[in-house]
Design an enzyme around this catalytic site. Structure first.
Site, PDB file in Angstrom:
ATOM      1  N   GLY A 108       0.836  -1.206   0.000  1.00 49.03           N
ATOM      2  CA  GLY A 108       0.000   0.000   0.000  1.00 49.03           C
ATOM      3  C   GLY A 108       0.865   1.249   0.000  1.00 49.03           C
ATOM      4  O   GLY A 108       1.751   1.388   0.846  1.00 49.03           O
ATOM      5  N   GLY A 147      -0.306   4.500   0.140  1.00 50.35           N
ATOM      6  CA  GLY A 147      -1.035   5.690   0.593  1.00 50.35           C
ATOM      7  C   GLY A 147      -0.147   6.474   1.554  1.00 50.35           C
ATOM      8  O   GLY A 147       1.075   6.251   1.621  1.00 50.35           O
ATOM      9  N   GLY A 206       1.696   4.106   4.097  1.00 52.32           N
ATOM     10  CA  GLY A 206       2.694   3.278   3.411  1.00 52.32           C
ATOM     11  C   GLY A 206       3.911   4.111   3.030  1.00 52.32           C
ATOM     12  O   GLY A 206       5.060   3.692   3.239  1.00 52.32           O
ATOM     13  N   ALA A 236      -0.414  11.994   8.810  1.00 56.91           N
ATOM     14  CA  ALA A 236       0.300  12.092   7.530  1.00 56.91           C
ATOM     15  C   ALA A 236      -0.715  12.209   6.408  1.00 56.91           C
ATOM     16  O   ALA A 236      -1.822  11.676   6.515  1.00 56.91           O
ATOM     17  CB  ALA A 236       1.168  10.862   7.315  1.00 56.91           C
ATOM     18  N   LYS A 263      -8.201   3.398  20.577  1.00 59.89           N
ATOM     19  CA  LYS A 263      -8.154   4.273  19.386  1.00 59.89           C
ATOM     20  C   LYS A 263      -9.474   4.186  18.631  1.00 59.89           C
ATOM     21  O   LYS A 263     -10.028   5.197  18.183  1.00 59.89           O
ATOM     22  CB  LYS A 263      -6.973   3.847  18.502  1.00 59.89           C
ATOM     23  CG  LYS A 263      -6.896   4.539  17.146  1.00 59.89           C
ATOM     24  CD  LYS A 263      -5.866   5.641  17.139  1.00 59.89           C
ATOM     25  CE  LYS A 263      -5.968   6.635  15.991  1.00 59.89           C
ATOM     26  NZ  LYS A 263      -6.012   6.098  14.663  1.00 59.89           N
ATOM     27  N   ASN A 273     -14.885  10.471  13.929  1.00 60.17           N
ATOM     28  CA  ASN A 273     -14.739  10.404  12.473  1.00 60.17           C
ATOM     29  C   ASN A 273     -16.045  10.532  11.697  1.00 60.17           C
ATOM     30  O   ASN A 273     -16.159  11.355  10.788  1.00 60.17           O
ATOM     31  CB  ASN A 273     -14.021   9.103  12.084  1.00 60.17           C
ATOM     32  CG  ASN A 273     -12.550   9.147  12.425  1.00 60.17           C
ATOM     33  OD1 ASN A 273     -12.165   9.719  13.435  1.00 60.17           O
ATOM     34  ND2 ASN A 273     -11.709   8.541  11.610  1.00 60.17           N
ATOM     35  N   GLU A 315     -13.646   3.938   6.227  1.00 55.51           N
ATOM     36  CA  GLU A 315     -13.357   2.764   7.073  1.00 55.51           C
ATOM     37  C   GLU A 315     -14.390   2.620   8.188  1.00 55.51           C
ATOM     38  O   GLU A 315     -14.161   1.909   9.163  1.00 55.51           O
ATOM     39  CB  GLU A 315     -11.947   2.900   7.669  1.00 55.51           C
ATOM     40  CG  GLU A 315     -10.858   2.799   6.608  1.00 55.51           C
ATOM     41  CD  GLU A 315      -9.457   2.960   7.172  1.00 55.51           C
ATOM     42  OE1 GLU A 315      -8.648   2.034   7.028  1.00 55.51           O
ATOM     43  OE2 GLU A 315      -9.167   4.025   7.747  1.00 55.51           O
TER      44      GLU A 315
END
Ligand code: KPL
Length: 316
Positions: A10, A12, A15, A133, A188, A196, A269
């Site tokens: 991955g 993204g 990654g 990130a 988390k 989210n 997600e």
């Protein structure tokens, strides 16, 4: 083992962040791209750009595809989205050593347990990270917020001396061992389940949820319900409100990963965050009406919440 190349599945933001950080440590990781993305490049080595608020570095990194991997994979870091990780892993399964060490860095819960069950001979680790990130262009990653990553083998895994402990030393990312890792994953996921989806619904930055009004009232309700699930599971939840408010304040100007996905019309997600929480609540007999309502409203406005994660028993 120490000389085996690291493979990263991955490319993204996470990654690229991990690939660049491994290059910075003097390693030569190989980035595994999807066959279709790989075919777009006529080079087998790309320049990876890593920026922080203070400096910019570039690293040459090898790219491969499931078809072109030419060595056995002994250590692998999976950085795909939760919903893509099993199929991405299946695409490289023939190359995985029987005792391959695999680190999963997905948001939410459920996908890690599905993968652990699908790969009984490999040692599957999971990570929980607060690094911030984002990609400004393909292979150009901005490390916006230095966070902390906890890693540990998933339960029911054979413990081994090998694995990822050497990552903790001399590495630009802060990585610490944590065993059992499940509690960190829950903590988390609990925070993400409150923030989210709500930021996607109101299309706001994380700090926008603390509006002393409608959004904050809904946030508080989600926190109460999530705390109720954690309490039944025996996970300390007394501080959940402080944690959620703290994250909203510290990341006030950030767009959550889910809000970014929703804005771009991408699959989110959420099935592995609120979807997973709802499943666990159902099996425990705990009511989580606000989480149901949130998912319904997100579906109604066209946010891709995805299929619920496959529930699997969780050992804490
Ligand atoms: O993890 C996050 C995400 O966006 O997925 C938070 C903590 C909410 C930060 O944006």
């Amino acid at each position: 083992m120490d000389n085996d190349p690291w493979y990263i599945l991955g490319a993204g933001s996470i990654g690229c962040l991990w690939a660049a950080s491994l290059c910075h440590k003097g390693e030569s990781p190989r980035l595994i791209l999807r066959e279709s993305s790989y075919q777009q490049f006529n080079k087998r080595r790309l320049s990876l750009k890593l920026s922080t608020p203070d400096q910019t570095s570039r690293f040459a990194v090898d790219i491969v595809s499931p078809e072109t991997i030419d060595s056995t994979i002994n250590r692998l870091i999976v950085c795909t989205k939760a919903q893509d990780s099993l199929s991405a892993l299946n695409s490289i399964k023939p190359h995985l050593a029987d005792n391959c060490q695999i680190l999963l860095l997905q948001n939410g819960m459920g996908s890690q347990q599905t993968i652990r069950n699908a790969l009984p001979t490999q040692t599957v680790w999971a990570g929980s990270s607060t690094d911030g990130a984002y990609l400004s262009a393909p292979f150009e990653v901005h490390h916006a917020g230095q966070g902390q990553t906890w890693i540990g083998p998933l339960s029911n895994q054979q413990r081994s001396e090998q694995g990822f402990h050497d990552l903790c030393d001399n590495f630009r990312l802060k990585v610490s061992p944590c065993d059992p890792i499940e509690q960190k994953l829950w903590e988390k996921m609990a925070i993400n389940s409150c923030i989210n989806g709500l930021t996607a619904l109101f299309d706001c930055r994380n700090g926008g949820l603390l509006d002393n009004g409608e959004k904050q009232a809904w946030l508080d309700q989600l926190i109460i319900e999530t705390s109720g699930v954690l309490a039944v599971l025996g996970i300390p939840a007394t501080a959940l409100k402080d944690s959620v408010y703290g994250v909203c304040q510290i990341t006030a100007s950030n767009l959550s990963s889910t809000c970014q996905d929703a804005r771009k019309g991408r699959a989110t997600e959420l099935a592995f965050i609120n979807g997973f929480l709802i499943q666990q609540a159902n099996s425990l007999g705990v009511t989580v009406n606000s989480h149901h309502q949130l998912m319904d409203q997100l579906n109604a406005i066209g946010v891709k919440t995805g299929q619920p994660a496959t529930a699997s028993p969780l050992c804490i």
